[in-house]
Design a protein around this motif. Structure first.
Motif, PDB file in Angstrom:
ATOM      1  N   VAL A   1     -14.031  83.604 128.945  1.00 53.53           N
ATOM      2  CA  VAL A   1     -13.038  83.626 127.871  1.00 53.53           C
ATOM      3  C   VAL A   1     -11.747  84.279 128.354  1.00 53.53           C
ATOM      4  O   VAL A   1     -10.645  83.782 128.076  1.00 53.53           O
ATOM      5  N   LEU A   2     -11.850  85.381 129.065  1.00 55.50           N
ATOM      6  CA  LEU A   2     -10.644  86.058 129.547  1.00 55.50           C
ATOM      7  C   LEU A   2      -9.864  85.188 130.524  1.00 55.50           C
ATOM      8  O   LEU A   2      -8.634  85.075 130.434  1.00 55.50           O
ATOM      9  N   LEU A   3     -10.558  84.549 131.454  1.00 53.07           N
ATOM     10  CA  LEU A   3      -9.865  83.758 132.460  1.00 53.07           C
ATOM     11  C   LEU A   3      -9.213  82.511 131.884  1.00 53.07           C
ATOM     12  O   LEU A   3      -8.319  81.930 132.511  1.00 53.07           O
ATOM     13  N   ALA A   4      -9.615  82.115 130.693  1.00 51.68           N
ATOM     14  CA  ALA A   4      -8.984  80.969 130.032  1.00 51.68           C
ATOM     15  C   ALA A   4      -7.623  81.324 129.449  1.00 51.68           C
ATOM     16  O   ALA A   4      -6.868  80.439 129.041  1.00 51.68           O
ATOM     17  N   GLN A   5      -7.303  82.618 129.397  1.00 47.07           N
ATOM     18  CA  GLN A   5      -6.028  83.079 128.853  1.00 47.07           C
ATOM     19  C   GLN A   5      -5.002  83.194 129.974  1.00 47.07           C
ATOM     20  O   GLN A   5      -5.216  83.922 130.944  1.00 47.07           O
ATOM     21  N   ASP A   6      -3.895  82.497 129.834  1.00 42.04           N
ATOM     22  CA  ASP A   6      -2.847  82.542 130.848  1.00 42.04           C
ATOM     23  C   ASP A   6      -1.875  83.675 130.513  1.00 42.04           C
ATOM     24  O   ASP A   6      -0.723  83.448 130.155  1.00 42.04           O
ATOM     25  N   GLU A   7      -2.380  84.906 130.633  1.00 44.60           N
ATOM     26  CA  GLU A   7      -1.602  86.109 130.352  1.00 44.60           C
ATOM     27  C   GLU A   7      -1.853  87.119 131.460  1.00 44.60           C
ATOM     28  O   GLU A   7      -2.919  87.136 132.078  1.00 44.60           O
ATOM     29  N   ASP A   8      -0.877  87.987 131.674  1.00 44.71           N
ATOM     30  CA  ASP A   8      -0.975  88.941 132.781  1.00 44.71           C
ATOM     31  C   ASP A   8      -1.814  90.174 132.462  1.00 44.71           C
ATOM     32  O   ASP A   8      -2.369  90.791 133.371  1.00 44.71           O
ATOM     33  N   CYS A   9      -1.873  90.571 131.193  1.00 40.31           N
ATOM     34  CA  CYS A   9      -2.616  91.770 130.795  1.00 40.31           C
ATOM     35  C   CYS A   9      -3.519  91.421 129.614  1.00 40.31           C
ATOM     36  O   CYS A   9      -3.029  91.017 128.550  1.00 40.31           O
ATOM     37  N   LEU A  10      -4.813  91.592 129.794  1.00 41.34           N
ATOM     38  CA  LEU A  10      -5.777  91.240 128.766  1.00 41.34           C
ATOM     39  C   LEU A  10      -6.770  92.373 128.564  1.00 41.34           C
ATOM     40  O   LEU A  10      -7.048  93.147 129.486  1.00 41.34           O
ATOM     41  N   MET A  11      -7.311  92.433 127.363  1.00 41.85           N
ATOM     42  CA  MET A  11      -8.312  93.450 127.038  1.00 41.85           C
ATOM     43  C   MET A  11      -9.479  92.786 126.331  1.00 41.85           C
ATOM     44  O   MET A  11      -9.280  92.037 125.363  1.00 41.85           O
ATOM     45  N   ALA A  12     -10.702  93.016 126.832  1.00 43.24           N
ATOM     46  CA  ALA A  12     -11.885  92.606 126.103  1.00 43.24           C
ATOM     47  C   ALA A  12     -12.047  93.501 124.878  1.00 43.24           C
ATOM     48  O   ALA A  12     -11.475  94.587 124.805  1.00 43.24           O
ATOM     49  N   VAL A  13     -12.829  93.045 123.921  1.00 43.85           N
ATOM     50  CA  VAL A  13     -13.003  93.761 122.653  1.00 43.85           C
ATOM     51  C   VAL A  13     -14.396  94.377 122.630  1.00 43.85           C
ATOM     52  O   VAL A  13     -15.399  93.695 122.850  1.00 43.85           O
ATOM     53  N   ARG A  14     -14.455  95.667 122.304  1.00 43.52           N
ATOM     54  CA  ARG A  14     -15.721  96.386 122.351  1.00 43.52           C
ATOM     55  C   ARG A  14     -16.439  96.411 121.008  1.00 43.52           C
ATOM     56  O   ARG A  14     -15.828  96.617 119.961  1.00 43.52           O
TER      57      ARG A  14
END
Length: 310
Positions: free
Chosen positions: A115-128
């Protein structure tokens, strides 16, 4: 650049920092091994653990359940901040496109990395979430370094704004993060450098997020990228002990470095004075000594690190 990424899959290294939590680490490594999109490398910084962490890591390497597992073992405990500095430097030097930072007490859902790698953004955060499936994401949606009357700069966070993960939009913009599921592209490291090891523990992640945002990067929490946190957030730190010193010092550093006006940058002195004045009623001499030392040492850290990765 975006067209090039679309034609060539990005590589990703996971950087994990651990210290004397072998059983948590073992569960975390099992979670990484179960990811549907396997990372290209897993770099574990073992901060000179004295429990059975080396045995857990050796077993994981011998069984090859997690391909690409590498261990960096400094001669001494560098703290979380030093560990992430060390691990990110190694991942960056080896040329990975994305670097995913994690503590040893979180377990990703199998689809989290996909899911994260599908986002074309430089800074991402998973949700806990916690082990019962409740949203416990405390990353800040508002981090106020402008208002001197804000006792704590974090004035809004994902957990309190949405209550449940299902109520979140697909992406939520953040103003700070935790190093429990924060992912950056190497362009971020190019621009702002490495995590600051001088924090030792606490606020190193906040500092890194503030530096990224100052450099023009936006940070997004991705609703469907889930991490399960194995520990609760109800641990209380003794403000008169060694952790209290770092909590005070590093909070002061954040204000001195990033306060948007003179009043905010002066707030650490007010906090220190209040703690000392109230010490006969709470905290005692030990907390007063901690806050005085913290204020003194914070002044020596008030300059923002350069963007160098050396």
């Amino acid at each position: 650049m975006r067209a090039e990424r679309a034609s060539k899959p990005e590589t990703v290294a996971i950087v994990v920092v651990t210290y004397n939590r072998a059983d948590l680490l073992a569960r975390m490594l099992e979670g990484l091994a179960a990811l549907e999109r396997r990372p290209d490398a897993v770099i574990v910084v073992d901060n000179a653990s004295t429990d059975h962490t080396p045995e857990v890591l050796a077993t994981a390497q011998e069984t090859a359940a997690l391909a690409g597992l590498e261990v960096l073992r400094p001669a001494e405990n560098l703290g979380g901040a030093g560990g992430f500095h060390h691990g990110v430097r190694e991942a960056y030097a080896r040329g990975f496109d994305r670097i995913w930072l994690m503590d040893d007490d979180v377990v990703p859902s199998p689809e989290c990395l996909t899911v994260l790698l599908a986002q074309d953004e430089d800074c991402l955060m998973a949700v806990r979430e916690d082990t019962a499936g409740h949203l416990v994401e405390k990353a800040a949606t508002r981090f106020d370094l402008r208002n001197p009357l804000a006792i704590r700069p974090k004035t809004g966070m994902v957990e309190t704004e949405y209550g449940e993960r299902a109520r979140m939009p697909e992406r939520v913009e953040l103003e700070n993060v935790a190093f429990e599921g924060f992912m950056v592209r190497r362009a971020v490291v190019d621009a702002i450098g490495l995590p600051d090891p001088s924090y030792f523990i606490f606020y190193d992640d906040v500092d890194y997020a503030l530096r990224a945002r100052r450099a023009g990067f936006r940070i997004w929490a991705v609703r469907d990228a889930v991490l399960v946190r194995q520990l609760s957030f109800d641990q209380q730190h003794d403000l008169s002990g060694w952790k209290g010193y770092f909590m005070y010092r590093n909070l002061f550093v954040v204000h001195l470095r990033y306060g948007e006006n003179a009043l905010v940058r002066g707030k650490p002195w007010l906090i220190a004075a209040a703690v000392v004045l109230l010490s006969p009623l709470r905290g005692g001499r030990a907390e007063a000594a901690n806050v005085i030392r913290a204020m003194r040492d914070a002044r020596g850290m008030r300059f923002v690190p350069t963007g160098s990765v050396d």
